[in-house]
Write an enzyme that holds these catalytic residues in place. Structure first.
Site, PDB file in Angstrom:
ATOM      1  N   HIS A 120     -37.446  47.970   4.061  1.00  0.00           N
ATOM      2  CA  HIS A 120     -37.213  48.718   5.305  1.00  0.00           C
ATOM      3  C   HIS A 120     -36.554  50.047   4.907  1.00  0.00           C
ATOM      4  O   HIS A 120     -35.845  50.113   3.899  1.00  0.00           O
ATOM      5  CB  HIS A 120     -36.262  47.883   6.167  1.00  0.00           C
ATOM      6  N   ASP A 197     -30.926  42.730   1.398  1.00  0.00           N
ATOM      7  CA  ASP A 197     -31.044  43.031   2.823  1.00  0.00           C
ATOM      8  C   ASP A 197     -31.460  41.735   3.519  1.00  0.00           C
ATOM      9  O   ASP A 197     -32.600  41.279   3.378  1.00  0.00           O
ATOM     10  CB  ASP A 197     -32.110  44.136   2.988  1.00  0.00           C
ATOM     11  N   GLN A 200     -33.742  39.995   8.059  1.00  0.00           N
ATOM     12  CA  GLN A 200     -34.790  39.112   8.581  1.00  0.00           C
ATOM     13  C   GLN A 200     -34.663  37.683   8.068  1.00  0.00           C
ATOM     14  O   GLN A 200     -35.537  36.855   8.341  1.00  0.00           O
ATOM     15  CB  GLN A 200     -36.184  39.673   8.219  1.00  0.00           C
ATOM     16  N   LYS A 223     -30.210  40.711  15.686  1.00  0.00           N
ATOM     17  CA  LYS A 223     -31.454  39.988  15.346  1.00  0.00           C
ATOM     18  C   LYS A 223     -31.217  38.480  15.295  1.00  0.00           C
ATOM     19  O   LYS A 223     -32.129  37.709  15.047  1.00  0.00           O
ATOM     20  CB  LYS A 223     -31.986  40.467  13.992  1.00  0.00           C
ATOM     21  N   CYS A 361     -40.654  50.924  10.360  1.00  0.00           N
ATOM     22  CA  CYS A 361     -39.651  51.477   9.426  1.00  0.00           C
ATOM     23  C   CYS A 361     -39.934  51.034   8.000  1.00  0.00           C
ATOM     24  O   CYS A 361     -39.011  50.707   7.239  1.00  0.00           O
ATOM     25  CB  CYS A 361     -38.226  51.082   9.825  1.00  0.00           C
TER      26      CYS A 361
HETATM   27  N1  PLP Z   1     -33.733  45.665   7.102  1.00  0.00           N
HETATM   28  C1  PLP Z   1     -34.723  44.969   7.663  1.00  0.00           C
HETATM   29  C2  PLP Z   1     -35.572  44.091   6.804  1.00  0.00           C
HETATM   30  C3  PLP Z   1     -34.968  45.088   9.031  1.00  0.00           C
HETATM   31  O1  PLP Z   1     -35.975  44.406   9.590  1.00  0.00           O
HETATM   32  C4  PLP Z   1     -34.139  45.935   9.802  1.00  0.00           C
HETATM   33  C5  PLP Z   1     -34.390  46.127  11.240  1.00  0.00           C
HETATM   34  O2  PLP Z   1     -35.473  46.061  11.725  1.00  0.00           O
HETATM   35  C6  PLP Z   1     -33.110  46.611   9.168  1.00  0.00           C
HETATM   36  C7  PLP Z   1     -32.928  46.459   7.810  1.00  0.00           C
HETATM   37  C8  PLP Z   1     -32.189  47.524   9.909  1.00  0.00           C
HETATM   38  O3  PLP Z   1     -31.388  46.799  10.769  1.00  0.00           O
HETATM   39  P1  PLP Z   1     -30.396  47.555  11.768  1.00  0.00           P
HETATM   40  O4  PLP Z   1     -31.220  48.583  12.483  1.00  0.00           O
HETATM   41  O5  PLP Z   1     -29.896  46.468  12.674  1.00  0.00           O
HETATM   42  O6  PLP Z   1     -29.314  48.176  10.965  1.00  0.00           O
END
Ligand code: PLP
Length: 404
Positions: A120, A197, A200, A223, A361
């Protein structure tokens, strides 16, 4: 797991969109919130609101206790060794920025950071900013045709200059679950620290940071059925202790003087300013929901929905699904030949079905796949087989209308 009992807890699922019952499948972007989380927020505002950590009065102590109770619960939930290794952030994005900025400042110039092509943007751009600032290089692990990470490519990228590896636990596009334990062990053999990260992963599977062996692990409350605006960064104490503060201000100091300032102990060293104590307290209610429902039961339920949806999608001519690794998470990204993902999303919305469209993203991944975007459906504890049927029916209708 009785889904009807779960659905009753989510008021928003009772609403309609375009005159149809809402079928909410945009869970990968954000999940919906059970009433108990909303109640916990209301309770904070109506009974306990006071700034945390600075007051001797009752309300301030109550608010502090509620915030700190959640910290301990989060630590237990992901099996951190100590609640002092739990930093509250604004979300996954801020957690990764914190590490890239603070831990990154300790990395030697000329070093190399290993990322993967399925990251992401939240796990790419902070490292790019660091790389530009400090003259570091970024190397990228590729995927195979099924969407699995190429572990041979991962291993091959390590070299004497590797200083950091950062990768996602679960891809928000492909659903691929990366072998975090194995990847971390390999990085550690080379003396390289690891950030994962977990945005998910935490909503869908049991995450045990000590079993995985990771050094940093970031995730978002919104999430995982919790309030928006907060998240968690887990960091191993030895790393957090060695890192400079990320931001300066109140809460994060021991003593301030113009001759020099000393910093608070963990975790407060990394929590400058008034935290979002209302939402942090309410995250505890989201953990209640997840613990009561059971993460294994949620995962099994979502897997069934994934199988049902995948089988139904495969019957649609021109269907292309991105990410087919065994054991993938309950998220499906797809395109139908000759039809733009955006048009499908619009026509699904007109039938009450909420999916996400676009690049999610993950533009480098889109580039790797040679597409501008996909339609993405992701499942949560409250989705039902009937909703999957409604989604498939709506999709077939949309395809019939849009097919050139
Ligand atoms: N990393 C992953 C794999 C994501 O799916 C997301 C959000 O869609 C993020 C990071 C970013 O999360 P946040 O916008 O809650 O900081």
């Amino acid at each position: 797991m009785l889904v009807s009992k779960i659905r009753e807890q989510f008021p928003i699922l009772g609403r309609t969109v375009a005159g149809k019952p809402l079928v909410y499948l945009d869970n990968t972007a954000t999940s919906q919130t059970p009433r108990r989380v909303v109640d916990a927020i209301v309770d904070m505002y109506t009974r306990h609101k006071a700034n945390v950590h600075r007051g001797v009065h009752t309300l301030s102590q109550e608010a502090t206790d509620l915030q700190e109770l959640t910290r301990r619960r989060v630590a237990r939930y992901i099996n951190a060794e100590s609640h002092e290794e739990i930093i509250f952030t604004r979300g996954t994005t801020e957690g990764i920025n914190l590490v890239a900025s603070s831990f990154g400042s300790l990395l030697p110039e000329g070093g190399e950071i290993i990322l993967t092509v399925m990251e992401h943007h939240a796990d790419i751009v902070p490292w790019q900013l660091l790389a530009q600032r400090r003259g570091l290089k970024i190397k990228v692990v590729d995927i195979d045709d099924s969407g699995a990470l190429r572990l041979d490519s991962y291993r091959a990228l390590f070299g004497p200059d590797t200083v950091m590896a950062a990768f996602t636990h679960v891809s928000n596009v492909l659903g691929t679950v990366n072998p975090v334990r194995e990847m971390t062990a390999y990085a550690h053999e080379q003396g390289v620290p690891v950030l994962v990260d977990g945005a998910q992963a935490v909503p869908h599977m049991r995450v045990d940071v000590r079993d995985l062996g990771v050094d940093f692990y970031a995730f978002s409350s919104h999430k995982m059925y919790g309030p928006a605006g907060i998240g968690v960064l887990y960091g191993r104490r030895e790393f957090l202790d060695s890192m400079p503060p990320y931001q300066g201000g109140g809460e994060m100091i021991k003593h301030v003087s113009f001759d020099g300032t000393t910093y608070a102990d963990l975790p407060f060293k990394f929590e400058a300013g008034t935290p979002d104590f209302v939402d942090i307290a309410a995250l505890g209610a989201a953990l209640d929901f997840m613990e009561e429902t059971g993460i294994e039961a949620i995962a099994a339920h979502e897997r069934q929905l994934l199988e049902q949806a995948t089988a139904g999608l495969m019957e649609i001519p021109g269907m292309h699904i991105y990410g087919t690794t065994p054991g993938k998470e309950a998220v499906i990204s797809f395109n139908v030949e000759g039809i733009h993902n955006y048009d499908l999303g619009m026509l699904l919305d007109k039938q009450g079905v909420a999916v996400r469209t676009g690049h999610h993203c993950a533009q480098p991944l889109m580039e790797r796949l040679g597409i501008p975007g996909t339609v993405r459906a992701g499942f949560a504890a409250y989705n039902t087989p009937e909703e999957v049927d409604a989604f498939l029916t709506a999709l077939r209708r949309a395809v019939d209308i849009l097919r050139p």
